[in-house]
Motif scaffolding. Structure first.
Motif, PDB file in Angstrom:
ATOM      1  N   ASP A 190       0.831  -1.269   0.116  1.00  0.00           N
ATOM      2  CA  ASP A 190      -0.083  -0.046   0.159  1.00  0.00           C
ATOM      3  C   ASP A 190       0.670   1.266  -0.163  1.00  0.00           C
ATOM      4  OD1 ASP A 190      -2.522  -1.156  -0.352  1.00  0.00           O
ATOM      5  OD2 ASP A 190      -2.421  -1.513   2.026  1.00  0.00           O
ATOM      6  N   GLY A 191       2.028   1.296  -0.586  1.00  0.00           N
ATOM      7  CA  GLY A 191       2.638   2.190  -0.702  1.00  0.00           C
ATOM      8  C   GLY A 191       2.184   3.236  -1.788  1.00  0.00           C
ATOM      9  N   LEU A 192       2.218   4.606  -1.857  1.00  0.00           N
ATOM     10  CA  LEU A 192       1.819   5.342  -3.031  1.00  0.00           C
ATOM     11  C   LEU A 192       2.945   5.340  -4.136  1.00  0.00           C
ATOM     12  CD1 LEU A 192      -0.045   8.475  -2.032  1.00  0.00           C
ATOM     13  CD2 LEU A 192      -0.837   6.007  -2.338  1.00  0.00           C
ATOM     14  N   SER A 193       2.867   5.128  -5.475  1.00  0.00           N
ATOM     15  CA  SER A 193       3.615   5.367  -6.677  1.00  0.00           C
ATOM     16  C   SER A 193       3.993   6.915  -6.607  1.00  0.00           C
ATOM     17  CB  SER A 193       3.215   4.767  -7.878  1.00  0.00           C
ATOM     18  OG  SER A 193       1.990   5.676  -8.315  1.00  0.00           O
ATOM     19  N   ALA A 194       5.038   7.233  -7.486  1.00  0.00           N
ATOM     20  CA  ALA A 194       5.392   8.550  -7.450  1.00  0.00           C
ATOM     21  C   ALA A 194       4.424   9.292  -8.229  1.00  0.00           C
ATOM     22  CB  ALA A 194       6.671   8.503  -8.591  1.00  0.00           C
ATOM     23  N   GLN A 195       3.663   8.768  -9.266  1.00  0.00           N
ATOM     24  CA  GLN A 195       2.632   9.585  -9.878  1.00  0.00           C
ATOM     25  C   GLN A 195       1.493   9.774  -9.130  1.00  0.00           C
ATOM     26  OE1 GLN A 195       4.015   6.697 -11.008  1.00  0.00           O
ATOM     27  NE2 GLN A 195       5.158   7.150 -12.839  1.00  0.00           N
ATOM     28  N   GLN A 196       1.153   8.709  -8.164  1.00  0.00           N
ATOM     29  CA  GLN A 196       0.133   8.850  -7.075  1.00  0.00           C
ATOM     30  C   GLN A 196       0.538  10.199  -6.139  1.00  0.00           C
ATOM     31  OE1 GLN A 196      -0.123   4.827  -5.799  1.00  0.00           O
ATOM     32  NE2 GLN A 196      -2.094   4.582  -6.697  1.00  0.00           N
ATOM     33  N   GLN A 197       1.762  10.094  -5.768  1.00  0.00           N
ATOM     34  CA  GLN A 197       1.980  11.274  -4.865  1.00  0.00           C
ATOM     35  C   GLN A 197       1.991  12.696  -5.482  1.00  0.00           C
ATOM     36  OE1 GLN A 197       6.062  10.325  -3.088  1.00  0.00           O
ATOM     37  NE2 GLN A 197       5.617   8.114  -3.108  1.00  0.00           N
ATOM     38  N   ASP A 198       2.447  12.551  -6.735  1.00  0.00           N
ATOM     39  CA  ASP A 198       2.480  13.917  -7.445  1.00  0.00           C
ATOM     40  C   ASP A 198       0.854  14.294  -7.716  1.00  0.00           C
ATOM     41  OD1 ASP A 198       5.125  14.121  -7.764  1.00  0.00           O
ATOM     42  OD2 ASP A 198       5.242  13.242  -9.812  1.00  0.00           O
ATOM     43  N   ALA A 199       0.142  13.459  -7.722  1.00  0.00           N
ATOM     44  CA  ALA A 199      -1.492  13.753  -7.940  1.00  0.00           C
ATOM     45  C   ALA A 199      -1.972  14.410  -6.715  1.00  0.00           C
ATOM     46  CB  ALA A 199      -2.295  12.567  -8.468  1.00  0.00           C
ATOM     47  N   VAL A 200      -1.579  13.891  -5.617  1.00  0.00           N
ATOM     48  CA  VAL A 200      -2.119  14.435  -4.243  1.00  0.00           C
ATOM     49  C   VAL A 200      -1.483  15.752  -4.242  1.00  0.00           C
ATOM     50  CG1 VAL A 200      -1.883  14.081  -1.897  1.00  0.00           C
ATOM     51  CG2 VAL A 200      -2.212  11.967  -3.085  1.00  0.00           C
ATOM     52  N   ARG A 201      -0.051  15.885  -4.223  1.00  0.00           N
ATOM     53  CA  ARG A 201       0.285  17.286  -4.245  1.00  0.00           C
ATOM     54  C   ARG A 201      -0.265  18.227  -5.099  1.00  0.00           C
ATOM     55  NH1 ARG A 201       5.453  14.151  -4.609  1.00  0.00           N
ATOM     56  NH2 ARG A 201       6.506  14.127  -2.386  1.00  0.00           N
ATOM     57  N   PHE A 202      -0.599  17.722  -6.353  1.00  0.00           N
ATOM     58  CA  PHE A 202      -1.246  18.660  -7.106  1.00  0.00           C
ATOM     59  C   PHE A 202      -2.670  19.337  -6.658  1.00  0.00           C
ATOM     60  CE2 PHE A 202      -4.006  19.998 -10.819  1.00  0.00           C
ATOM     61  CZ  PHE A 202      -3.075  20.717 -11.466  1.00  0.00           C
ATOM     62  N   ARG A 203      -3.411  18.354  -5.996  1.00  0.00           N
ATOM     63  CA  ARG A 203      -4.736  18.730  -5.600  1.00  0.00           C
ATOM     64  C   ARG A 203      -4.702  19.423  -4.302  1.00  0.00           C
ATOM     65  NH1 ARG A 203      -8.551  13.513  -4.999  1.00  0.00           N
ATOM     66  NH2 ARG A 203      -9.915  14.955  -4.596  1.00  0.00           N
ATOM     67  N   VAL A 204      -3.618  19.340  -3.429  1.00  0.00           N
ATOM     68  CA  VAL A 204      -3.571  19.952  -2.455  1.00  0.00           C
ATOM     69  C   VAL A 204      -3.083  21.384  -2.859  1.00  0.00           C
ATOM     70  CG1 VAL A 204      -2.172  20.415  -0.026  1.00  0.00           C
ATOM     71  CG2 VAL A 204      -2.863  18.117  -0.746  1.00  0.00           C
ATOM     72  N   ALA A 205      -2.054  21.643  -3.620  1.00  0.00           N
ATOM     73  CA  ALA A 205      -1.735  22.804  -4.254  1.00  0.00           C
ATOM     74  C   ALA A 205      -2.875  23.486  -4.992  1.00  0.00           C
ATOM     75  CB  ALA A 205      -0.639  22.965  -5.172  1.00  0.00           C
ATOM     76  N   GLU A 206      -3.620  22.896  -5.547  1.00  0.00           N
ATOM     77  CA  GLU A 206      -5.060  23.610  -6.113  1.00  0.00           C
ATOM     78  C   GLU A 206      -5.720  24.095  -5.095  1.00  0.00           C
ATOM     79  OE1 GLU A 206      -7.480  22.093 -10.031  1.00  0.00           O
ATOM     80  OE2 GLU A 206      -7.421  20.823  -8.544  1.00  0.00           O
ATOM     81  N   GLY A 207      -6.093  23.238  -4.178  1.00  0.00           N
ATOM     82  CA  GLY A 207      -6.961  23.787  -3.005  1.00  0.00           C
ATOM     83  C   GLY A 207      -6.367  24.887  -2.537  1.00  0.00           C
TER      84      GLY A 207
END
Length: 426
Positions: A190-207
């Motif tokens: 259940d670790g996050l892939s690099a792409q999943q991590q980037d997606a989370v960061r992008f959504r937080v930055a967007e918020g």
């Protein structure tokens, strides 16, 4: 075994503390709604080998049941935010980079990185409904200024008293990049892939950027960099500019304010000494029709990076927009106020001429272009760095009389740095 988003390392006592742990996460999401996506993306692992809570670089959060049991929910919420902040701010990747650049090795240096990263986070994330955990490491405890980054704090302190009280800190590889023996590693569940991590960061930055003024200054700065991340070519460009500006003779002038030591050998004569002044840099930006609006926007970002590369003296950086001719030299006050007008053909030779005729000639010239230009026949009197916007294939000239023309590479007397990747390429 997995329950919800909890990876079970052992079952002893976990059910008794899980409800409290998740209540604290919900409280954290309520008081920091722009972090909710990241908080709920963490995969929680029970661990009796961590003292409090820690994260690995794969977005797993390791939790001590005894710590949860004795800590109030409000403080646990602050720990949740603290740990996820390490991951959002890429302290593991930044820790790896700074270790390579500065030759920092061993667990003691990684502990110092962990403390420096904590200073960066704890400086402004608490308050407004979020309680700082007991013993939170704050830069003010060492008399250090606030608002700095982990890399800056690393230069400001060494391990030792009064840091002995912080030696118990261990936020995991997510805080400094060094994998611990109790972590599940890249192959764990259940670790996050690099792409999943980037997606989370992008959504937080967007918020964060979607609600101006709602987040603290540190988070707003992080969100801006998440949309415009530092790129390898920017480091190369900065290094090239510093090298050019520090060349022999650059930034040197004679002054009688401090007589030369050689004057002692010539009685009765006052000789001037050489004075090192901050270097002047002139940036020539190609505004011809072959340069896209996106590349012009990128050029302004590079101008800001160039100003930082020469010590932040924006008054010593000038900008010369140029297509087939150069019209005016702009002092760098605010990069976004510089009009990048043009759109015609390209002849950056006029830009060189304009820059060199300035009242205060530059110590280094930086050219930001796609390369579709004739170049001066001879090297100018100062170093030249070319930031080259690349193309996916040889781009032909916009000269209708010669549609097969392929522009020459910049001359050998320039230092060339490729800026980014062309559209459609990785």
């Amino acid at each position: 075994m997995e329950e919800g988003n909890v990876v079970r390392a052992s079952g002893v006592g976990w059910d008794a503390v899980r409800e409290k742990l998740f209540a604290a996460r919900l409280h954290a999401a309520r008081v920091r709604p722009y972090l909710a996506v990241a908080l709920f993306a963490l995969r929680t692992v029970e661990s009796r080998r961590v003292l409090t809570m820690a994260v690995d670089r794969h977005w797993r959060c390791y939790v001590s049941p005894s710590f949860v049991a004795r800590t109030p929910v409000e403080e646990l919420a602050g720990v949740w935010v603290h740990e996820v902040s390490h991951l959002l701010r890429d302290h593991h990747g930044r820790g790896d980079r700074v270790a390579r650049q500065r030759g920092l090795t061993g667990p003691h240096e990684r502990l110092r990185m962990n403390i420096a990263a904590d200073f960066e986070i704890n400086d402004d994330i608490y308050g407004d409904g979020l309680v700082p955990p007991s013993g939170a490491a704050l830069p003010g405890a060492l008399g250090l200024p606030g608002g700095q980054l982990m890399e800056d704090y690393l230069r400001m302190f060494r391990l030792g008293s009064p840091l002995g009280d912080l030696a118990w800190l261990d936020c995991g590889s997510g805080a400094d990049g060094l994998e611990r023996e109790w972590e599940l590693g890249a192959e764990g569940a259940d670790g996050l892939s690099a792409q999943q991590q980037d997606a989370v960061r992008f959504r937080v930055a967007e918020g964060i950027t979607g609600r101006p003024g709602h987040a603290p200054k540190g988070w707003r700065r992080w969100a801006e960099e998440a949309f415009h991340p530092p790129q390898p070519w920017r480091e190369l460009l900065g290094a090239a500019v510093r090298s050019a500006a520090s060349a022999p003779g650059a930034g040197e002038d004679y002054t009688y304010g401090r007589p030369s030591r050689r004057a002692a050998g010539v009685p009765g004569v006052v000789l001037p000494s050489l004075r090192r002044r901050p270097p002047r840099v002139s940036v020539i930006i190609d505004t011809s029709g072959s340069v896209s609006d996106a590349e012009l926007g990128s050029a302004l970002l590079e101008v800001a990076a160039i100003a930082r590369a020469v010590g932040g003296r924006r008054d010593l950086v000038t900008v010369v927009p140029c297509d087939a001719s150069a019209r005016i030299v702009h002092p760098l006050c605010r990069g976004e106020g510089i009009p990048l007008m043009g759109g015609g053909g390209t002849d950056l030779r006029s830009g060189f001429s304009r820059a060199l005729r300035a009242p205060h000639p530059p110590d280094a010239i930086v050219v930001l272009t796609d390369g579709q230009t004739p170049w001066p026949a001879t090297s100018p009197s100062c170093r030249t760095v070319v930031g080259l916007f690349p193309r996916s294939r040889p781009v032909t000239s916009y000269d209708e009389d010669d549609p097969d023309y392929v522009p020459d590479r910049p001359p050998a007397w320039t230092r060339v740095v490729e800026i980014g990747s062309p559209p459609g390429m990785g």
